[in-house]
Each structure stands twice: as structure tokens, then as C-alpha cells.
Design an enzyme around this catalytic site. Sequence first.
Site, mmCIF file in Angstrom:
data_model
loop_
_atom_site.group_PDB
_atom_site.id
_atom_site.type_symbol
_atom_site.label_atom_id
_atom_site.label_comp_id
_atom_site.label_asym_id
_atom_site.label_seq_id
_atom_site.Cartn_x
_atom_site.Cartn_y
_atom_site.Cartn_z
ATOM 1 N N LYS A 175 0.881 -1.175 0.000
ATOM 2 C CA LYS A 175 0.000 0.000 0.000
ATOM 3 C C LYS A 175 0.913 1.218 0.000
ATOM 4 C CE LYS A 175 -4.281 1.492 2.250
ATOM 5 N NZ LYS A 175 -5.285 1.263 1.198
HETATM 6 C C1 LIG Z 1 -6.341 0.448 0.822
HETATM 7 C C2 LIG Z 1 -6.724 -0.032 -0.512
HETATM 8 C C3 LIG Z 1 -7.796 -0.931 -0.712
HETATM 9 C C4 LIG Z 1 -8.707 -1.389 0.405
HETATM 10 O O1 LIG Z 1 -8.024 -2.137 1.371
HETATM 11 P P1 LIG Z 1 -8.613 -2.302 2.842
HETATM 12 O O2 LIG Z 1 -7.562 -3.084 3.552
HETATM 13 O O3 LIG Z 1 -9.885 -3.026 2.734
HETATM 14 O O4 LIG Z 1 -8.787 -0.928 3.398
HETATM 15 C C5 LIG Z 1 -8.017 -1.396 -2.002
HETATM 16 N N1 LIG Z 1 -7.266 -0.993 -3.028
HETATM 17 C C6 LIG Z 1 -6.237 -0.129 -2.873
HETATM 18 C C7 LIG Z 1 -5.444 0.278 -4.051
HETATM 19 C C8 LIG Z 1 -5.932 0.366 -1.618
HETATM 20 O O5 LIG Z 1 -4.903 1.227 -1.484
#
Ligand SMILES: *Cc1c(COP(=O)(O)O)cnc(C)c1O
Length: 297
Positions: free
Chosen positions: A149
Site C-alpha cells: 500500500k
Molecule cells: C487500501 C486499498 C484498498 C482497500 O483495502 P482495505 O484493507 O480493505 O482498506 C483497495 N485498493 C487499494 C489500491 C488500496 O490502497
Amino acid sequence: MDGKLVDWDDAKVHVLTHSLHYGLAIFEGIRCYNTKKGQAIFRLEEHVNRFFDSAHIFNMKIPFSRREIAEAIIKTVKSSGLKECYIRPLAYYGYGVMGVSPAGAPVNVVIAVWPWGAYLGEDGLKNGIRAKTSSFIRGHVNSNMSMAKVSGYYVNSQLAKQEALMLGYDEAVLLDTEGYVSEATGANIFIVRGGVIKTTPLTSILEGITRDTVMELARDAGLTVREERFTRDEIYIAQEAFLTGTAAEITPIKELDGRTLNTGKPGEITKKLQEIFFSAAKGQSKNKKHGRWLSYI
Ligand SMILES: *Cc1c(COP(=O)(O)O)cnc(C)c1O
């Protein structure tokens, strides 16, 4: 910030912060919900683990332990006095060097918290959103390390979001390099067809913690869930579709590319999953298993 509680107005960085120029910062999005037994952070351990996994993928050394980060998150939420909030841990390369390589720049870690309601609006959460297939695509799996992320990936998300908003839609659905559905700008995507729930497999998408939660809740409710690629036209003819994410929670999609999905109203399975999800997150679930997801502060 870096181990100390800092007042909101003093939480500042230098203009030559490396990550500001070259885009590599690792982050998390976490929610704290108010429950009958006090405030609880939803799936804290999994978020902290992903934070460290994201850093590992980029060889970034976070100068704190997982435990220290988890404790710092709890401490920041407590000191904010907020009953419900969004929590944003961020690890970035600070001021020290310029040039592509961050070697020599410090790794700074901050945790910010603020109140954040329904990410795509209360109306979106309740009645569904209108989405558009983006003309921008998700990065190749060897271009973006999608298991991480990373703030830099949000440049691509912003192109897609900007395009969708300019054309009057609420959100964008991005395809992968082969043309299959990937995810939204910051949320994973699910469809329901013939009673079967499908979600994108782990290739070009972030492994969402809400995605994992929803798959478990759906299976426990006796529904079939498949991690399988699908195309945009399968969304057009799906009975239901929804987005999942910590920010988006479970947001129904009522329209894609001008095609109304089914009746244009959130479907039964979507509504059922929203109900179980919020009861688990808010400590109201009768299923004891869901208690393991809550860290009371
Ligand atoms: C944070 C994010 C998500 C969702 O992830 P969660 O863990 O459910 O919050 C989905 N796609 C991307 C690109 C993200 O950065």
C-alpha cells in the site's frame, strides 16, 4: 510523529522530504468504531502486519517494532478524544538526501487520526454509487508491487478518479493490463451473479482487509465466493456489485458506464453483508469469532 505525540498544528515536515518528491511512502487506513463496550479498532493486527509487509517489499526499514506501532496507534486514538475515527499510519523517507535513491534519508513514521464518515457519502453507502470504467489502467504486476500500500500508486488512482468525477460519476473502476476488472481507485470490487459472489484474484489489486473480511462473512453466511477474473460487461449484467475498503466500507454500485445494475437499488446480498459487516465492526455480532477482529482501546 516518530514516537512523540505532536499537536495537530505542529505536525509538519521539511519541503525536501524525500517521499514528497519521489513518491515512496507506505501507509495504512484503519477505522476505529464506537461499540457498546467502548471504542474498538477494526483488525488492527492485520493492518500493522500489512504496513510492515509493504515496507519490506520496498526494503524500507521501519525503525519501530510491530508492537510499538500498534501501541502508538492506540495511544494516538486515545489522545484524540474521538469516539470514531479514521487512522492513517504513514512511513516515509524524510529530509536528508535528494536523488532517486533514498539511501541516507531517515525513515519517519507518523500516525494521524481524524473523523471520517462514509467515504463515498452517506447516500452512496445507502443507495449505491455511479461508476465509470476508467480509460486509465492499473499498473502491470511488475510495475506496481500491488501487495504494497504505497502513496505513489495513488497518482494512477487520481487520474482515474479525476476522469470519473469530471464526467459526473462518483468513482472509477480500473481494468488491469489484460483488460479484466482490477479494482476501484482505493477499494476492491465484488459482483454477485446467479447467487455466486466473485471478486478479483490477487494479481493487480491490493489485498484488502475489508475484502478478506467480506469473503469470510459471506462464506459463513453460506454463500459461495470465488476469487476469479471477470470482465466489465459481467458487471453490467451482474445482479449486484459493491466496493470494499476501510474508507469505502461496503458501498453498493448501482450503475457502471451508464448501465443500471439490475433494479438500480442495492441488492439483498449487498445489504445483508453490510449489516453483518457493521455489526462485526461495531461489536454487535453474536458470532464470537468476530470478536477477534476488535482491539478495544
Ligand atoms: C487500501 C486499498 C484498498 C482497500 O483495502 P482495505 O484493507 O480493505 O482498506 C483497495 N485498493 C487499494 C489500491 C488500496 O490502497
